[in-house]
Design a protein around this motif. Sequence first.
Motif, PDB file in Angstrom:
ATOM      1  N   VAL A   1       3.937   8.789   3.867  1.00 50.74           N
ATOM      2  CA  VAL A   1       3.475   7.297   3.748  1.00 50.74           C
ATOM      3  C   VAL A   1       3.593   6.504   5.110  1.00 50.74           C
ATOM      4  O   VAL A   1       2.676   6.000   5.633  1.00 50.74           O
ATOM      5  N   MET A   2       4.612   6.855   5.802  1.00 49.68           N
ATOM      6  CA  MET A   2       4.652   5.977   7.050  1.00 49.68           C
ATOM      7  C   MET A   2       3.910   6.595   7.869  1.00 49.68           C
ATOM      8  O   MET A   2       3.130   5.823   8.786  1.00 49.68           O
ATOM      9  N   ALA A   3       3.473   7.882   7.991  1.00 49.67           N
ATOM     10  CA  ALA A   3       2.607   8.200   8.804  1.00 49.67           C
ATOM     11  C   ALA A   3       1.241   7.893   8.633  1.00 49.67           C
ATOM     12  O   ALA A   3       0.340   7.393   9.658  1.00 49.67           O
ATOM     13  N   ALA A   4       0.758   8.086   7.495  1.00 49.49           N
ATOM     14  CA  ALA A   4      -0.547   7.395   7.089  1.00 49.49           C
ATOM     15  C   ALA A   4      -0.649   5.964   7.074  1.00 49.49           C
ATOM     16  O   ALA A   4      -1.776   5.426   7.548  1.00 49.49           O
TER      17      ALA A   4
ATOM     18  N   VAL B   1      -4.268   2.531  -2.010  1.00 53.78           N
ATOM     19  CA  VAL B   1      -3.311   3.689  -2.570  1.00 53.78           C
ATOM     20  C   VAL B   1      -2.016   3.691  -1.551  1.00 53.78           C
ATOM     21  O   VAL B   1      -1.106   4.072  -2.037  1.00 53.78           O
ATOM     22  N   LEU B   2      -2.212   3.120  -0.217  1.00 56.34           N
ATOM     23  CA  LEU B   2      -1.004   2.932   0.458  1.00 56.34           C
ATOM     24  C   LEU B   2      -0.053   1.940  -0.143  1.00 56.34           C
ATOM     25  O   LEU B   2       1.125   2.321  -0.135  1.00 56.34           O
ATOM     26  N   GLY B   3      -0.616   0.812  -0.498  1.00 60.19           N
ATOM     27  CA  GLY B   3       0.121  -0.092  -1.229  1.00 60.19           C
ATOM     28  C   GLY B   3       0.745   0.383  -2.484  1.00 60.19           C
ATOM     29  O   GLY B   3       1.879   0.128  -2.526  1.00 60.19           O
ATOM     30  N   ALA B   4      -0.032   1.383  -3.146  1.00 60.89           N
ATOM     31  CA  ALA B   4       0.992   1.896  -4.446  1.00 60.89           C
ATOM     32  C   ALA B   4       2.111   2.624  -3.965  1.00 60.89           C
ATOM     33  O   ALA B   4       3.034   2.711  -4.668  1.00 60.89           O
TER      34      ALA B   4
ATOM     35  N   MET C   1      -2.882   1.611  10.054  1.00 60.35           N
ATOM     36  CA  MET C   1      -2.819   0.187  10.664  1.00 60.35           C
ATOM     37  C   MET C   1      -3.420   0.323  12.197  1.00 60.35           C
ATOM     38  O   MET C   1      -4.134  -0.561  12.588  1.00 60.35           O
ATOM     39  N   LEU C   2      -3.325   1.461  13.046  1.00 57.84           N
ATOM     40  CA  LEU C   2      -3.918   1.629  14.272  1.00 57.84           C
ATOM     41  C   LEU C   2      -5.489   1.712  14.206  1.00 57.84           C
ATOM     42  O   LEU C   2      -6.363   0.689  15.024  1.00 57.84           O
TER      43      LEU C   2
ATOM     44  N   GLY D   1     -16.014   0.569   4.649  1.00 59.22           N
ATOM     45  CA  GLY D   1     -15.189  -0.387   4.214  1.00 59.22           C
ATOM     46  C   GLY D   1     -14.683   0.114   2.774  1.00 59.22           C
ATOM     47  O   GLY D   1     -13.583  -0.159   2.537  1.00 59.22           O
ATOM     48  N   ILE D   2     -15.681   0.654   1.883  1.00 56.76           N
ATOM     49  CA  ILE D   2     -15.061   1.001   0.516  1.00 56.76           C
ATOM     50  C   ILE D   2     -13.845   1.984   0.638  1.00 56.76           C
ATOM     51  O   ILE D   2     -12.993   2.128  -0.005  1.00 56.76           O
ATOM     52  N   LEU D   3     -14.213   3.130   1.455  1.00 56.81           N
ATOM     53  CA  LEU D   3     -13.387   4.141   1.669  1.00 56.81           C
ATOM     54  C   LEU D   3     -11.972   3.762   2.123  1.00 56.81           C
ATOM     55  O   LEU D   3     -10.909   4.121   1.521  1.00 56.81           O
ATOM     56  N   PHE D   4     -11.916   2.899   3.324  1.00 54.47           N
ATOM     57  CA  PHE D   4     -10.797   2.396   3.637  1.00 54.47           C
ATOM     58  C   PHE D   4     -10.075   1.368   2.937  1.00 54.47           C
ATOM     59  O   PHE D   4      -8.903   1.200   2.749  1.00 54.47           O
TER      60      PHE D   4
END
Length: 292
Positions: A194-197, A237-240, A202-203, A228-231
Amino acid sequence: MRSSNPVFSRRGFSRDNGYAGFNASPQAGAPAAGANPYAQGTAPNPYATNPYAPAGGVPQAPARSGAMTIDDVVTRTAMTLGTVILGAALAWALLPVDEANLNKSYGIAIGAAIIAFVLSLVQSFKRKPVPALIIAYAAFEGVFLGVISSAVSTYIGPGVVMQAVMGTMCVFAGVLLAYKMRWIRVTRRFYGFVMAAAMGFMLLMVVNLLFAAFGGGDGLGFRSGGLGILFGVIGIVLGACFLALDFKQVEDGIAYGAPREESWLAAFGLTMTLVWIYLEMLRLLSILSGDD
């Protein structure tokens, strides 16, 4: 180990920060160390020291008063989220997003977002939670969300904001159910992934913002159209995933007898993650509505 948020790293209940965590044993009455995927060795819980423990054994202590409970976390989280909602409602009502006030409202929103970010950074470097800082962060974050939500409602559609709110609530409920049923297991590997993703995400967003600032438009297109939809989906998902980390932080804090004041830290983390999910949901739904 530090429990983290998509925006920045924040302190968790870990021994390297003076709190129970990966290398700690739970207080008496809590789950055994073997049941905790983070626990290693037989290091004592820094919250509980039993002077009568046998020599060579793991010092333990009975459950003590003043320890964090789930009710504390729920109460503090309700306070922080309530402050966000109140700030958003006031901003929506007092900072209209129309031709006459557009620049003023956006300027106040950006200023509120910067102040909220600075306050969150200050809290992240504090050794103990500061309720005033956390509430102030929630208030300024609410002002930012109120203006952004008002703009989306005005220029995209009045139903998008409510859809984003409902979507955020569904994500929260779904992750909570999956966590309670142990369909999601927060392990070191999960944390690292999760941290790597999140750092990669963010980068890319920073690079996209720089291209947009100097080249105009939407930069590399990560926030519009198909990309934009993909990201947007990736952001949700990252928030989850960060919600699962927040739930683990709360679970460990209760199991290891963290002080009651640490419930503010848990509420702070949950609020930040929910704000992240809401913004990503709002952006995704705005793109989808614009494509109709």
